[in-house]
Design a protein around this motif. Structure first.
Motif, PDB file in Angstrom:
ATOM      1  N   LYS A 172       0.827  -1.213   0.000  1.00 56.90           N
ATOM      2  CA  LYS A 172       0.000   0.000   0.000  1.00 56.90           C
ATOM      3  C   LYS A 172       0.858   1.258   0.000  1.00 56.90           C
ATOM      4  CE  LYS A 172      -4.167  -2.010   1.925  1.00 56.90           C
ATOM      5  NZ  LYS A 172      -5.039  -2.202   3.072  1.00 56.90           N
ATOM      6  N   THR A 173       1.912   1.256   0.787  1.00 58.39           N
ATOM      7  CA  THR A 173       2.818   2.403   0.851  1.00 58.39           C
ATOM      8  C   THR A 173       3.534   2.601  -0.483  1.00 58.39           C
ATOM      9  OG1 THR A 173       3.177   1.947   3.186  1.00 58.39           O
ATOM     10  CG2 THR A 173       4.765   3.404   2.126  1.00 58.39           C
ATOM     11  N   PHE A 174       3.992   1.500  -1.071  1.00 59.37           N
ATOM     12  CA  PHE A 174       4.693   1.536  -2.352  1.00 59.37           C
ATOM     13  C   PHE A 174       3.790   2.130  -3.428  1.00 59.37           C
ATOM     14  CE2 PHE A 174       5.980  -0.314  -6.402  1.00 59.37           C
ATOM     15  CZ  PHE A 174       7.352  -0.154  -6.386  1.00 59.37           C
ATOM     16  N   VAL A 175       2.557   1.604  -3.525  1.00 57.37           N
ATOM     17  CA  VAL A 175       1.607   2.065  -4.542  1.00 57.37           C
ATOM     18  C   VAL A 175       1.298   3.542  -4.346  1.00 57.37           C
ATOM     19  CG1 VAL A 175      -0.813   1.883  -5.268  1.00 57.37           C
ATOM     20  CG2 VAL A 175       0.590  -0.160  -5.116  1.00 57.37           C
TER      21      VAL A 175
ATOM     22  N   ARG B 160      -1.344   1.743 -13.130  1.00 59.00           N
ATOM     23  CA  ARG B 160      -1.557   0.456 -12.454  1.00 59.00           C
ATOM     24  C   ARG B 160      -0.684  -0.666 -13.016  1.00 59.00           C
ATOM     25  NH1 ARG B 160      -7.377   1.931 -12.489  1.00 59.00           N
ATOM     26  NH2 ARG B 160      -7.832   2.643 -10.385  1.00 59.00           N
ATOM     27  N   SER B 161      -0.476  -0.694 -14.320  1.00 62.07           N
ATOM     28  CA  SER B 161       0.335  -1.768 -14.925  1.00 62.07           C
ATOM     29  C   SER B 161       1.760  -1.751 -14.394  1.00 62.07           C
ATOM     30  CB  SER B 161       0.378  -1.627 -16.449  1.00 62.07           C
ATOM     31  OG  SER B 161      -0.911  -1.576 -16.967  1.00 62.07           O
ATOM     32  N   ARG B 162       2.362  -0.574 -14.355  1.00 57.81           N
ATOM     33  CA  ARG B 162       3.748  -0.452 -13.872  1.00 57.81           C
ATOM     34  C   ARG B 162       3.827  -0.775 -12.384  1.00 57.81           C
ATOM     35  NH1 ARG B 162       8.371   3.061 -15.226  1.00 57.81           N
ATOM     36  NH2 ARG B 162      10.029   2.236 -13.921  1.00 57.81           N
ATOM     37  N   LEU B 163       2.858  -0.289 -11.614  1.00 57.45           N
ATOM     38  CA  LEU B 163       2.843  -0.567 -10.173  1.00 57.45           C
ATOM     39  C   LEU B 163       2.763  -2.067  -9.919  1.00 57.45           C
ATOM     40  CD1 LEU B 163       0.409   2.275  -9.095  1.00 57.45           C
ATOM     41  CD2 LEU B 163       2.821   2.107  -8.482  1.00 57.45           C
TER      42      LEU B 163
ATOM     43  N   ASN C  60      -3.369  -6.554  -5.420  1.00 57.90           N
ATOM     44  CA  ASN C  60      -4.732  -6.127  -5.737  1.00 57.90           C
ATOM     45  C   ASN C  60      -5.304  -5.206  -4.663  1.00 57.90           C
ATOM     46  OD1 ASN C  60      -4.688  -7.517  -8.148  1.00 57.90           O
ATOM     47  ND2 ASN C  60      -5.609  -9.354  -7.287  1.00 57.90           N
ATOM     48  N   GLN C  61      -5.053  -5.527  -3.391  1.00 57.76           N
ATOM     49  CA  GLN C  61      -5.527  -4.663  -2.295  1.00 57.76           C
ATOM     50  C   GLN C  61      -4.886  -3.276  -2.387  1.00 57.76           C
ATOM     51  OE1 GLN C  61      -4.557  -6.831   1.273  1.00 57.76           O
ATOM     52  NE2 GLN C  61      -6.625  -7.680   1.458  1.00 57.76           N
ATOM     53  N   ALA C  62      -3.596  -3.244  -2.687  1.00 57.23           N
ATOM     54  CA  ALA C  62      -2.888  -1.968  -2.772  1.00 57.23           C
ATOM     55  C   ALA C  62      -3.397  -1.138  -3.954  1.00 57.23           C
ATOM     56  CB  ALA C  62      -1.385  -2.212  -2.901  1.00 57.23           C
ATOM     57  N   LEU C  63      -3.606  -1.779  -5.095  1.00 58.68           N
ATOM     58  CA  LEU C  63      -4.100  -1.052  -6.274  1.00 58.68           C
ATOM     59  C   LEU C  63      -5.523  -0.540  -6.050  1.00 58.68           C
ATOM     60  CD1 LEU C  63      -2.718  -3.234  -9.206  1.00 58.68           C
ATOM     61  CD2 LEU C  63      -1.853  -1.050  -8.390  1.00 58.68           C
ATOM     62  N   ALA C  64      -6.282  -1.238  -5.238  1.00 57.68           N
ATOM     63  CA  ALA C  64      -7.660  -0.830  -4.947  1.00 57.68           C
ATOM     64  C   ALA C  64      -7.712   0.450  -4.113  1.00 57.68           C
ATOM     65  CB  ALA C  64      -8.396  -1.956  -4.236  1.00 57.68           C
TER      66      ALA C  64
ATOM     67  N   ILE D 192      -6.271   3.168  -4.823  1.00 61.18           N
ATOM     68  CA  ILE D 192      -6.247   4.332  -5.709  1.00 61.18           C
ATOM     69  C   ILE D 192      -7.684   4.654  -6.133  1.00 61.18           C
ATOM     70  CG2 ILE D 192      -5.437   5.275  -7.910  1.00 61.18           C
ATOM     71  CD1 ILE D 192      -3.089   3.301  -7.773  1.00 61.18           C
ATOM     72  N   GLN D 193      -8.116   5.870  -5.877  1.00 58.96           N
ATOM     73  CA  GLN D 193      -9.460   6.305  -6.275  1.00 58.96           C
ATOM     74  C   GLN D 193      -9.504   6.492  -7.793  1.00 58.96           C
ATOM     75  OE1 GLN D 193     -11.943   6.650  -3.917  1.00 58.96           O
ATOM     76  NE2 GLN D 193     -10.357   5.820  -2.571  1.00 58.96           N
ATOM     77  N   GLU D 194     -10.563   6.019  -8.422  1.00 59.58           N
ATOM     78  CA  GLU D 194     -10.690   6.074  -9.888  1.00 59.58           C
ATOM     79  C   GLU D 194     -10.643   7.512 -10.415  1.00 59.58           C
ATOM     80  OE1 GLU D 194     -10.477   4.364 -13.457  1.00 59.58           O
ATOM     81  OE2 GLU D 194     -10.501   3.251 -11.579  1.00 59.58           O
ATOM     82  N   GLU D 195     -11.337   8.446  -9.736  1.00 54.23           N
ATOM     83  CA  GLU D 195     -11.363   9.846 -10.199  1.00 54.23           C
ATOM     84  C   GLU D 195      -9.953  10.443 -10.154  1.00 54.23           C
ATOM     85  OE1 GLU D 195     -13.381   9.251  -7.046  1.00 54.23           O
ATOM     86  OE2 GLU D 195     -14.650   8.199  -8.496  1.00 54.23           O
ATOM     87  N   GLU D 196      -9.249  10.175  -9.057  1.00 55.83           N
ATOM     88  CA  GLU D 196      -7.884  10.696  -8.898  1.00 55.83           C
ATOM     89  C   GLU D 196      -6.966  10.085  -9.960  1.00 55.83           C
ATOM     90  OE1 GLU D 196      -4.369  11.039  -5.500  1.00 55.83           O
ATOM     91  OE2 GLU D 196      -6.065   9.705  -5.143  1.00 55.83           O
ATOM     92  N   TYR D 197      -7.157   8.805 -10.227  1.00 55.79           N
ATOM     93  CA  TYR D 197      -6.351   8.078 -11.216  1.00 55.79           C
ATOM     94  C   TYR D 197      -6.493   8.736 -12.592  1.00 55.79           C
ATOM     95  CZ  TYR D 197      -4.358   3.958 -13.576  1.00 55.79           C
ATOM     96  OH  TYR D 197      -3.576   3.104 -14.317  1.00 55.79           O
ATOM     97  N   ILE D 198      -7.724   8.979 -13.000  1.00 57.83           N
ATOM     98  CA  ILE D 198      -7.984   9.588 -14.310  1.00 57.83           C
ATOM     99  C   ILE D 198      -7.468  11.024 -14.354  1.00 57.83           C
ATOM    100  CG2 ILE D 198      -9.825  10.299 -15.923  1.00 57.83           C
ATOM    101  CD1 ILE D 198      -9.312   7.236 -15.813  1.00 57.83           C
ATOM    102  N   GLU D 199      -7.654  11.742 -13.255  1.00 59.01           N
ATOM    103  CA  GLU D 199      -7.192  13.135 -13.181  1.00 59.01           C
ATOM    104  C   GLU D 199      -5.667  13.213 -13.327  1.00 59.01           C
ATOM    105  OE1 GLU D 199      -6.998  16.509  -9.739  1.00 59.01           O
ATOM    106  OE2 GLU D 199      -8.897  15.392  -9.875  1.00 59.01           O
TER     107      GLU D 199
END
Length: 157
Positions: A64-67, A78-81, A96-100, A102-109
């Motif tokens: 989680k910290t790494f992501v 997400r692919s690189r992470l 998968n827990q760590a990637l989850a 990330i908020q989708e809106e923030e990701y796209i922004e």
């Protein structure tokens, strides 16, 4: 002639407690560090178990910290992470827990900001070469190809 420093089990355990307290670590990093300290495999296992029991070493927390850090600072997708965590032998569940987180809106922004910033920094005049440079940059950063190609088409007409 140089002699290599040797550590007792207690010394190595204390050193690894400090190593893990300073920054989140994955099991692989701890194992490698102990190997560079010339610890025997049995001692390595004992130390890792101790670190796990006393919560110095926690793979879920590490992931989680790494992501969070790589996404916010280096703006990796997400692919690189996922790829980088797999290289560190982090379990699929923890990835998968760590990637989850990330908020989708923030990701796209973040993706849109990164793409637009990069586009303005590309000096290429030929629109096809410019498009390729943008696409290559975003794919290298680990953003999903469908997002990358959609954005490149939108920005470069």
């Amino acid at each position: 002639m140089q002699t290599k420093k040797t550590y007792t089990l207690q010394e190595a355990t204390k050193k690894m407690e400090h190593y893990c307290a300073y920054q989140e670590r994955c099991h692989q990093e701890v194992r490698q560090k102990l190997e560079t300290m010339y610890m025997i495999p049995e001692a390595i296992d004992v130390i890792i178990v101790h670190l796990l029991e006393h919560n110095f070493l926690n793979e879920e927390r590490f992931a989680k910290t790494f992501v969070s850090g790589k996404f916010k600072i280096k703006k990796w997708g997400r692919s690189r992470l996922s790829y980088e965590l797999k290289k560190k032998d982090v379990s699929k569940v923890n990835i998968n827990q760590a990637l989850a987180t990330i908020q989708e809106e923030e990701y796209i922004e973040v993706f849109n900001d990164l793409a637009e910033k990069r586009l303005h920094s590309i000096k290429e005049k030929d629109k096809f070469k410019k498009r390729k440079k943008l696409i290559d940059y975003l794919l290298y950063r680990g953003w999903e190809s469908y997002l990358v190609y959609e954005k490149a088409t939108e920005l470069i007409k």
